[in-house]
Design an enzyme around this catalytic site. Structure first.
Site, short mmCIF file in Angstrom:
data_model
loop_
_atom_site.label_atom_id
_atom_site.label_comp_id
_atom_site.label_asym_id
_atom_site.label_seq_id
_atom_site.Cartn_x
_atom_site.Cartn_y
_atom_site.Cartn_z
N HIS A 145 -17.35 -17.67 -71.33
CA HIS A 145 -16.15 -17.49 -70.52
C HIS A 145 -14.85 -17.58 -71.28
O HIS A 145 -13.78 -17.36 -70.70
CB HIS A 145 -16.09 -18.53 -69.41
CG HIS A 145 -16.99 -18.21 -68.25
ND1 HIS A 145 -16.58 -17.43 -67.20
CD2 HIS A 145 -18.27 -18.53 -68.01
CE1 HIS A 145 -17.58 -17.31 -66.35
NE2 HIS A 145 -18.62 -17.96 -66.82
N LYS B 267 -2.55 -19.15 -60.43
CA LYS B 267 -3.67 -19.39 -61.33
C LYS B 267 -3.41 -20.73 -62.01
O LYS B 267 -2.30 -21.28 -61.87
CB LYS B 267 -3.79 -18.29 -62.39
CG LYS B 267 -2.44 -17.95 -63.07
CD LYS B 267 -2.56 -16.81 -64.06
CE LYS B 267 -2.65 -15.46 -63.40
NZ LYS B 267 -3.80 -14.68 -63.83
N ARG B 268 -4.39 -21.27 -62.75
CA ARG B 268 -4.12 -22.49 -63.51
C ARG B 268 -2.88 -22.29 -64.38
O ARG B 268 -2.60 -21.18 -64.85
CB ARG B 268 -5.33 -22.82 -64.40
CG ARG B 268 -6.52 -23.33 -63.64
CD ARG B 268 -6.20 -24.59 -62.89
NE ARG B 268 -6.01 -25.69 -63.80
CZ ARG B 268 -6.87 -26.69 -63.98
NH1 ARG B 268 -7.98 -26.73 -63.28
NH2 ARG B 268 -6.63 -27.65 -64.84
N LYS C 87 -1.64 -18.13 -70.27
CA LYS C 87 -1.41 -17.32 -69.07
C LYS C 87 0.08 -16.98 -68.91
O LYS C 87 0.45 -16.12 -68.10
CB LYS C 87 -1.93 -18.04 -67.82
CG LYS C 87 -3.46 -18.16 -67.79
CD LYS C 87 -3.93 -18.93 -66.57
CE LYS C 87 -5.43 -19.14 -66.50
NZ LYS C 87 -6.17 -17.99 -65.92
N THR D 28 -9.94 -13.09 -62.45
CA THR D 28 -10.50 -12.59 -61.20
C THR D 28 -9.40 -12.53 -60.13
O THR D 28 -9.53 -11.78 -59.17
CB THR D 28 -11.65 -13.48 -60.69
OG1 THR D 28 -11.23 -14.84 -60.71
CG2 THR D 28 -12.89 -13.29 -61.53
N LYS E 24 -8.56 -9.87 -56.86
CA LYS E 24 -8.27 -10.24 -55.47
C LYS E 24 -6.97 -9.59 -55.01
O LYS E 24 -6.88 -9.09 -53.88
CB LYS E 24 -8.18 -11.76 -55.33
CG LYS E 24 -9.44 -12.50 -55.76
CD LYS E 24 -9.19 -14.02 -55.84
CE LYS E 24 -10.28 -14.73 -56.60
NZ LYS E 24 -9.89 -16.11 -56.97
#
Ligand SMILES: *Cc1c(COP(=O)(O)O)cnc(C)c1O
Length: 804
Positions: free
Chosen positions: A357, A545-546, A551, A653, A657
């Site tokens: 991952h 998101k985290r 990110k 992911t 969505k």
């Protein structure tokens, strides 16, 4: 299930006197929820028995999906939909004066995962059940899920999440299927008929008790189980002498020590916690799961039928957290079932498969050898032997054999490298998006790929479109069904039939209206929880998101500061009003990420209270992101921010969505964004930034300060982080400033800034042409079918688990 709504009402009302000992009228909403959930759960349990008997009689291959995390979200609505009884129940409740929508939020949303990895596991369970695979989830029943996030004075604070306090109506304790797990002790060699036996003695026994949660597939044909293991003392022991002396805590010390194993989910999925307890958790899940698999197998196929084991069983490991499945299954086959090493190894490698991952080097799990040796002496011996045999097989005629050993051996530098153990012990290694798999093959696991190229394959992630579209956005679901029929629910590729509507003004207007209604719903939530008024006619620009440096929530923030500065200087700047939404948790010990949260709040304070700007920009942070809050946010987004440094986000992911809900991606060529781009093209998303190979090339001759020196706007922002713009000196954001300048901006935030702004303004312009925008949204929904986890799981089943 219920012949009619009257039938439902009758059965439902009867439950109250049975289980609550008081009538429906006297019960709270929570109790009404609980009775309804328990009722559905018991029916699901019955359907599970039918599924199980059918799968056994058909000799189905059984898949076990091992994951330390399952972020399952709330189940009631999902199961009512999947069983086809939502309308019946809704109407029945209404006649009783109750509103289903008010009961649904009474359900606890179990935080048994950190983020994407845990949610993926939950989406996979949904798809396995839908596709009628015999699939069981293996997880841990943490008494406390991921911490509850609250914001105080703009800072994240963490509180425990005691999600089980009121009980959990969806679980069935299965004491009779409990198994023992052993820790510590020593291993003795004994010789018998020329064969060495290893006897593990003087260990501590922990009882693993399964709690089974039914997984109801769409259509209700198949009901599988998620098995959550809880650690308990093997026998009720209490030190009475200590107790009688008033030393209560000592008296129950061992009990507490054992229960600690499944007490809490580690609040970090990106750095190995380096904690003994975490390793205990990993072995606990692995050993309990394997023991129950062996019990089941013997029960079904007899005690002496190991050759067929891998044809009838698939064990999938979600990341390396359950990597000890490899030596543990070896241990059982060698020590308990008396197989020879080569036979056991053949079975193990044909049974186990592995998903990687992350390629963040700091997130590749490693454990100190002496820790594993002390905690799991026999398992360690087996790891050592696997490593020895692996090294022996490395081809020493090649000049670089030493380098190859250095990168691929399991034991190195006093540590056990779990990814290498997983790869060596599996027949299949997959990445989670095509760009990610390529990086695995040609970079991180190059040595293994050269050795066994056929082992490596890609399985691009997916999400349950039934949860994130049908359930989260029922109005959109209805519009789609009215237009193209209901087949898309069971086959998401049917969404492509929406493409002809790209020129249908009526359809496009309805799409716009649904988005607006979803935005109003979210605006209400924001008003209630944050006290901020946001305009549903503004562009909802969303990053949930985290919180993590890679990110790049920071890049988004720098954009917002830039827009603010610019609007102060040019109040007439042509910009559609924007609402910037953030949500996500930072790992408890991740100081930088927590500073980013503080920055978001500091900026929200500046922007939202500036009367001159307030009409154009709003900044909102929604506390405590969970699956259920996600289900509220994804349908309300116009823009999906997917802005990780290229090469860092394995797949993502959240991006999928958003796409199912018609948000347009503003993103980098990273993870599954690359595949979104392949599907919708340049015209239907907003791409920007360095590519992963450009990032690789730039590293080494990048100087972030050079970028600032060429941009007065950036220079100003960097300054504002520390010059009192956000209040007094003690409020300055030095660590963020330093990460960008002193430590040379590891994630290329400044390098990507200019192109990010270009793409942002393109999106802003595109939005003003409402027809064009709606068409783009429609195209995204129509092409999203590829990202259903049904597609992903079909590929796992066919290509990894070898199920016809
Ligand atoms: C989908 C999901 C994630 C993953 O989001 P990414 O944008 O892929 O990082 C994290 N948390 C929750 C609650 C989710 O539902």
């Amino acid at each position: 299930m219920f012949a009619s709504k009257d039938d439902f009402k009758e059965q439902y009302l009867a439950e109250f006197t049975k289980t609550m000992a008081k009538p429906f009228e006297e019960c709270t909403k929570r109790e009404r929820y609980e009775v309804l959930a328990k009722m559905i759960c018991s029916r699901a349990a019955k359907l599970h028995t039918e599924t199980r008997l059918r799968h056994i009689s058909q000799q189905r291959k059984q898949v076990y999906y091992f994951s330390m995390e399952f972020l399952i979200g709330r189940l009631l609505n999902n199961y009512l939909i999947n069983l086809g009884i939502e309308e019946t129940v809704r109407r029945g409740l209404k006649e009783l004066g109750e509103d289903l929508d008010q009961l649904l939020p009474m359900e606890p949303d179990p935080g048994l995962g950190n983020g994407g990895l845990g949610r993926l596991a939950a989406c996979f369970l949904d798809s396995m059940a839908y596709l009628d695979l015999a699939g069981m989830g293996m997880g841990a029943r943490y008494r406390f899920g991921l911490f509850k996030q609250t914001i105080e004075d703009g800072r994240q604070t963490e509180e425990p999440d005691p999600w089980l306090v009121n009980g959990y109506p969806w679980e069935i304790r299965n004491s009779d299927s409990a198994v023992s797990v052993h820790f510590g002790g020593k291993v003795e060699r004994t010789y018998e008929d020329g064969k060495i036996n290893f006897e593990h003695t003087a260990y501590q026994t922990v009882l693993a008790v399964p709690y089974d949660v039914p997984i109801v597939g769409y259509d209700g044909k198949t009901v599988n189980m998620l098995r959550l293991w809880q650690a308990e003392p093997a026998e009720e022991k209490i030190d009475l002498a200590a107790f009688n002396n008033g030393k209560y805590s000592e008296a129950v010390r061992e009990r507490n020590e054992i229960e600690a194993i499944t007490a809490i989910l580690y609040p970090d999925d990106s750095t190995p916690a380096g904690k003994e307890l975490r390793l205990k958790q990993e072995y606990f899940l692995t050993a309990a799961g394997i023991a129950s698999i062996i019990d089941n197998y013997k029960h079904q196929y007899g005690a002496d039928n190991w050759r067929a084991f891998s044809d009838r069983t698939a064990i999938h490991t979600n990341d390396t957290h359950p990597a000890l499945c490899v030596p543990e299954l070896m241990r059982i086959l060698l020590d308990q079932e008396n197989l020879e090493w080569d036979d056991a190894w053949d079975i193990v490698t044909k049974t186990i498969s592995f998903t990687n991952h992350t390629i963040m080097p700091e997130a590749l799990e490693k454990w100190p050898i002496d820790l594993i040796q002390r905690l799991l002496p026999r398992v360690y011996m087996i790891i050592e032997e696997i490593d020895r045999r692996y090294r022996e097989n490395i081809d020493r005629s090649q000049a670089d054999w030493q380098d190859r050993t250095r990168s691929s051996a399991i034991l190195w530098d006093g540590q056990v490298r779990m990814a290498n153990l997983s790869i060596i012990g599996s027949h299949s290694v997959n990445g989670v998006a095509s760009i990610h798999t390529n990086i695995l093959k040609h970079d991180v696991f190059q040595t293994f790929y050269q050795e066994s190229p056929d082992k490596f394959n890609n399985k691009t992630n997916g999400v349950s479109h039934r949860r994130f579209l049908l359930e989260a956005n029922p109005a959109l679901g209805r519009l789609i069904t009215t237009s193209i029929g209901p087949e898309w629910i069971s086959n998401a590729y049917h969404l492509e039939n929406l493409l002809p509507y790209a020129n249908d003004d009526l359809f496009l207007n309805q799409l716009e209206k649904i988005k607006y209604v979803q935005k109003c719903r979210l605006a209400e939530y924001i008003k209630e929880h944050n006290g901020i008024t946001v305009d549903p006619a503004s562009i909802f620009d969303v990053q949930v998101k985290r919180i993590h440096a890679y990110k790049r929530q920071l890049l988004n923030m720098i954009k917002i500061i830039y827009l603010y500065n610019r609007l102060k200087k040019e109040p007439d700047l042509d910009l559609h009003p924007h609402t910037f939404l953030f949500s996500g948790k930072a790992a408890q010990s991740y100081e930088f990420a927590k500073e980013v949260i503080r920055l978001i709040h500091a900026m929200a304070d500046v922007v939202n209270h500036d009367a001159q700007i307030g009409g154009k920009l709003k900044v909102v942070f929604l506390e405590n992101l969970s699956v259920s809050i996600g289900q509220l946010i994804y349908p309300a987004a116009d823009i999906s921010e997917q802005i990780s440094t290229a090469g860092k986000e394995a797949s993502g992911t959240g991006n999928m969505k958003f796409m199912f809900n018609g948000a347009l991606t503003l993103g980098t060529m990273d993870g599954a964004n690359v595949e979104i781009h392949q599907l919708v093209g340049d015209d239907n998303m907003f791409l920007f930034g360095l590519t992963s190979s450009q990032v690789t090339d730039l590293r080494g001759n990048y100087r972030s300060l050079d970028i600032c020196e060429h941009s007065s706007a950036l220079m100003e922002i960097i300054d504002q982080l520390v010059n009192g713009f956000f209040g007094s000196d003690k409020d300055a954001f030095w660590s963020i400033h330093d990460a960008l300048i002193r430590y040379n901006d590891e994630y290329f935030v400044l390098a990507d800034f200019e192109d990010y702004m270009r793409a942002f303004f393109e999106a802003d312009q595109a939005y003003t042409d409402r027809r064009r925008w709606n068409k783009m949204a429609l195209t995204n929904i129509a092409m999203a079918g590829h990202f259903s986890s049904d597609r992903t799981i079909s590929q796992y089943a066919k290509e990894i688990w070898k199920i016809k």
